[in-house]
Enzyme design. Structure first.
Site, mmCIF file in Angstrom:
data_model
loop_
_atom_site.group_PDB
_atom_site.id
_atom_site.type_symbol
_atom_site.label_atom_id
_atom_site.label_comp_id
_atom_site.label_asym_id
_atom_site.label_seq_id
_atom_site.Cartn_x
_atom_site.Cartn_y
_atom_site.Cartn_z
ATOM 1 N N THR A 99 45.355 36.322 43.204
ATOM 2 C CA THR A 99 45.507 37.226 42.061
ATOM 3 C C THR A 99 46.996 37.373 41.814
ATOM 4 O O THR A 99 47.722 37.917 42.639
ATOM 5 C CB THR A 99 44.860 38.589 42.344
ATOM 6 N N LYS A 174 40.862 38.616 35.811
ATOM 7 C CA LYS A 174 40.952 39.312 37.097
ATOM 8 C C LYS A 174 41.610 40.675 36.930
ATOM 9 O O LYS A 174 41.235 41.653 37.598
ATOM 10 C CB LYS A 174 41.728 38.460 38.110
ATOM 11 N N LYS A 242 49.433 45.797 44.595
ATOM 12 C CA LYS A 242 50.087 44.701 43.868
ATOM 13 C C LYS A 242 49.330 44.365 42.586
ATOM 14 O O LYS A 242 49.922 44.235 41.511
ATOM 15 C CB LYS A 242 50.180 43.478 44.790
#
Length: 294
Positions: A99, A174, A242
């Site tokens: 990701t 995502k 993150k």
């Protein structure tokens, strides 16, 4: 009989090892490289071969997969002097399942094209459970012909696989996934905290409401771990922080102000400060318990 290939694999974390293992079980030859060689031992024990650098893995592979932690890891592994792009051969395909940042995915695709190779961004959802069972959701961005070439390998790791558009599109899907999970996790934890304070049996609460309109992956998969105070990672807090940061940055670029995501990010930053960065995202319950102690 399905065609088999030589596959390079970089990234041997909680999800990377079982994902790569599925490719070995499918009959592919696997070259593995990671910064800490001992972390490759489980795959080498299954028949994988060690590569001394990312470029060596790429030089010898038809397909190269990466499953890393952060965008800076992706940039280094692909773009360093001994990186994947330095070694990849013509007509190979580079698949980043980390990701990461949509703009970085676009840059890697452009650099791959300069090496007569192809690239696909293909982040996943499903955590350690999906990685182990081979039932991940895989969200892809890139050219249709590239996707079609990689699809047989992706099917070894996932059962919900779609191409959404050009490079970077997989990463943006995502981000949509993580935005939804972020607020859902806050709701899941607050629901169980309320049930605890009301002296209800949280396992029975999960068993019932998890089958109704409130049913979701977070309550059904992570709820039981919370009840058992099992904070071990299926997905690291630090990686979720993150991801939310990437989503907030990309949303701002689009002119969006996502207050639910911002709140979830703030809460998980508190979780990090409490020392739980390398625990699973379900540890938010423990932190909110402490915040509500009277």
């Amino acid at each position: 009989m399905n065609k088999t290939f030589t596959v390079g694999w970089l990234g041997t974390g909680v999800m990377g090892v079982p994902m790569a293992g599925h490719l070995l079980k499918a009959g592919h030859s696997l070259l593995v490289h990671t910064r800490t060689r001992s972390k490759a031992d489980p795959l080498i024990a299954q028949g994988a071969e060690w590569a001394n650098s990312p470029s060596e893995a790429a030089e010898r592979s038809d397909f190269v997969f990466t499953m890393l932690g952060y965008p800076q890891d992706v940039e280094r592994i692909y773009c360093a002097e001994d990186g994947i792009l330095a070694g990849c051969r013509a007509n190979s395909v580079l698949i980043d399942m980390t990701t990461s940042n949509p703009d970085l995915a676009k840059r890697i695709a452009g650099k791959a094209l300069g090496r007569d190779a192809q690239a696909l961004d293909a982040p996943v959802s499903g955590g350690d459970v999906g990685a182990k069972s081979g039932k991940l959701a895989i969200m892809c961005g890139g050219k249709k012909e590239t996707f079609d070439r990689v699809l047989p390998l992706l099917r070894a790791m996932g059962d919900k696989i779609e191409l959404f558009g050009s490079s970077g599109s997989g990463q943006r899907v995502k981000m949509a996934n993580q935005i939804l999970i972020a607020s859902t996790m806050v709701g899941t934890v607050e629901s169980l905290l309320y049930a605890e304070r009301a002296k209800l049996d949280p396992s029975r609460v999960i068993g019932l409401i998890g089958q109704g309109a409130a049913g979701c992956w977070s309550i059904n998969q992570l709820g039981p771990r919370m009840v058992e105070s099992d904070w071990e990672p299926g997905f690291f807090v630090k990686h979720f922080v993150k991801d939310m940061g990437i989503a907030l940055e990309d949303s701002k670029r689009m002119g969006l102000n996502l207050k639910g995501l911002a709140l979830a990010s703030e809460l998980y930053e508190r979780v990090e400060k409490e020392g739980f960065a390398e625990k699973g995202t379900q540890v938010l319950l423990e932190v909110l318990r402490k915040m509500n102690e009277s």
